[in-house]
Design a protein around this motif. Structure first.
Motif, PDB file in Angstrom:
ATOM      1  N   VAL A 125       0.848  -1.190   0.000  1.00  0.00           N
ATOM      2  CA  VAL A 125       0.000   0.000   0.000  1.00  0.00           C
ATOM      3  C   VAL A 125       0.884   1.241   0.000  1.00  0.00           C
ATOM      4  CG1 VAL A 125      -1.987  -1.057   1.161  1.00  0.00           C
ATOM      5  CG2 VAL A 125      -0.230   0.025   2.536  1.00  0.00           C
ATOM      6  N   LEU A 183      -6.996   4.013   0.804  1.00  0.00           N
ATOM      7  CA  LEU A 183      -6.979   2.856   1.708  1.00  0.00           C
ATOM      8  C   LEU A 183      -8.312   2.090   1.761  1.00  0.00           C
ATOM      9  CD1 LEU A 183      -4.569   3.878   4.569  1.00  0.00           C
ATOM     10  CD2 LEU A 183      -4.302   2.032   2.926  1.00  0.00           C
ATOM     11  N   GLN A 231      -8.451  -1.799   1.128  1.00  0.00           N
ATOM     12  CA  GLN A 231      -9.039  -2.723   2.104  1.00  0.00           C
ATOM     13  C   GLN A 231     -10.010  -3.686   1.421  1.00  0.00           C
ATOM     14  OE1 GLN A 231     -12.416  -2.468   3.825  1.00  0.00           O
ATOM     15  NE2 GLN A 231     -11.933  -4.045   5.316  1.00  0.00           N
ATOM     16  N   LEU A 270      -8.032  -6.124  -0.822  1.00  0.00           N
ATOM     17  CA  LEU A 270      -7.317  -7.106  -0.001  1.00  0.00           C
ATOM     18  C   LEU A 270      -8.280  -8.173   0.525  1.00  0.00           C
ATOM     19  CD1 LEU A 270      -4.755  -8.105   1.422  1.00  0.00           C
ATOM     20  CD2 LEU A 270      -5.268  -6.523   3.289  1.00  0.00           C
ATOM     21  N   VAL A 311       1.832  -7.125   4.820  1.00  0.00           N
ATOM     22  CA  VAL A 311       1.438  -5.841   4.249  1.00  0.00           C
ATOM     23  C   VAL A 311       2.657  -4.926   4.321  1.00  0.00           C
ATOM     24  CG1 VAL A 311      -0.052  -3.812   4.498  1.00  0.00           C
ATOM     25  CG2 VAL A 311      -0.987  -6.111   4.891  1.00  0.00           C
ATOM     26  N   LEU A 317      -7.014  -1.040   7.093  1.00  0.00           N
ATOM     27  CA  LEU A 317      -7.134  -2.271   6.299  1.00  0.00           C
ATOM     28  C   LEU A 317      -7.855  -3.373   7.078  1.00  0.00           C
ATOM     29  CD1 LEU A 317      -3.611  -2.482   4.611  1.00  0.00           C
ATOM     30  CD2 LEU A 317      -5.751  -1.701   3.587  1.00  0.00           C
TER      31      LEU A 317
END
Length: 174
Positions: free
Chosen positions: A85, A93, A97, A100, A116, A136
């Motif tokens: 990231v 973000l 998130q 991911l 991460v 996240l």
């Protein structure tokens, strides 16, 4: 002799949103240099030798929206997922998130450790790893080993340490 056969070198997949710095990070790891990169179409792959006995095959997969549908095709034999990231871009973000969470829901990644990497920590406005971890929602992934580390692909900070940690996570999860 000492060369490890690449077929035994664990596969590590580098994913993240476009512009997170994945290709710069991989190039820096493999060459020790900062390389001008352009958005990755498809993937880059390289073999990273951590020490005499340990090497990883690292796949850097393009992060643009149009590429993400293909991510699952890179997950066969994946031993660790590295999610990169941009720690200086808080506005993206929530998107990171979601992306991911979606990739971690893939059956092929069940039990696969997650690292991460909060890239671009050299920038003055970068967020710290606690903020990124919260954004996240990493605590929710209690079914897998995970770590978060700050790094700077541009400055080469924290990269080798992070990949040593990834190697340890892979050993722990086996």
């Amino acid at each position: 002799m000492g060369q490890t056969d690449s077929s035994v070198s664990p596969q590590v997949v580098l994913m993240g949103l476009d512009l997170a710095g994945k290709s710069t990070l991989l190039a820096r790891l493999l060459t020790g240099k900062v390389v001008e990169t352009s958005p990755t179409v498809g993937f880059n792959v390289g073999s990273l030798e951590l020490d005499k006995k340990t090497s990883l095959t690292v796949w850097d997969v393009g992060g643009q929206k149009s590429m993400r549908a293909n991510w699952r095709y890179y997950l066969d034999d994946c031993k660790a997922l590295v999610f990169v990231v941009d720690s200086s871009d808080p506005a993206r973000l929530p998107e990171a998130q979601k992306v991911l969470k979606k990739v971690l829901s893939e059956e092929k990644l069940r039990g696969v450790p997650l690292m991460v990497l909060a890239n671009k920590k050299d920038l003055a406005n970068s967020m710290n790893i606690r903020e990124i971890s919260n954004q996240l929602d990493l605590q929710s992934h209690d079914d897998r080993l995970w770590e978060i580390q700050a790094c700077s692909a541009l400055k080469g900070l924290g990269l080798l340490q992070a990949f040593m940690s990834i190697s340890k996570l892979i050993k722990k999860s086996n």
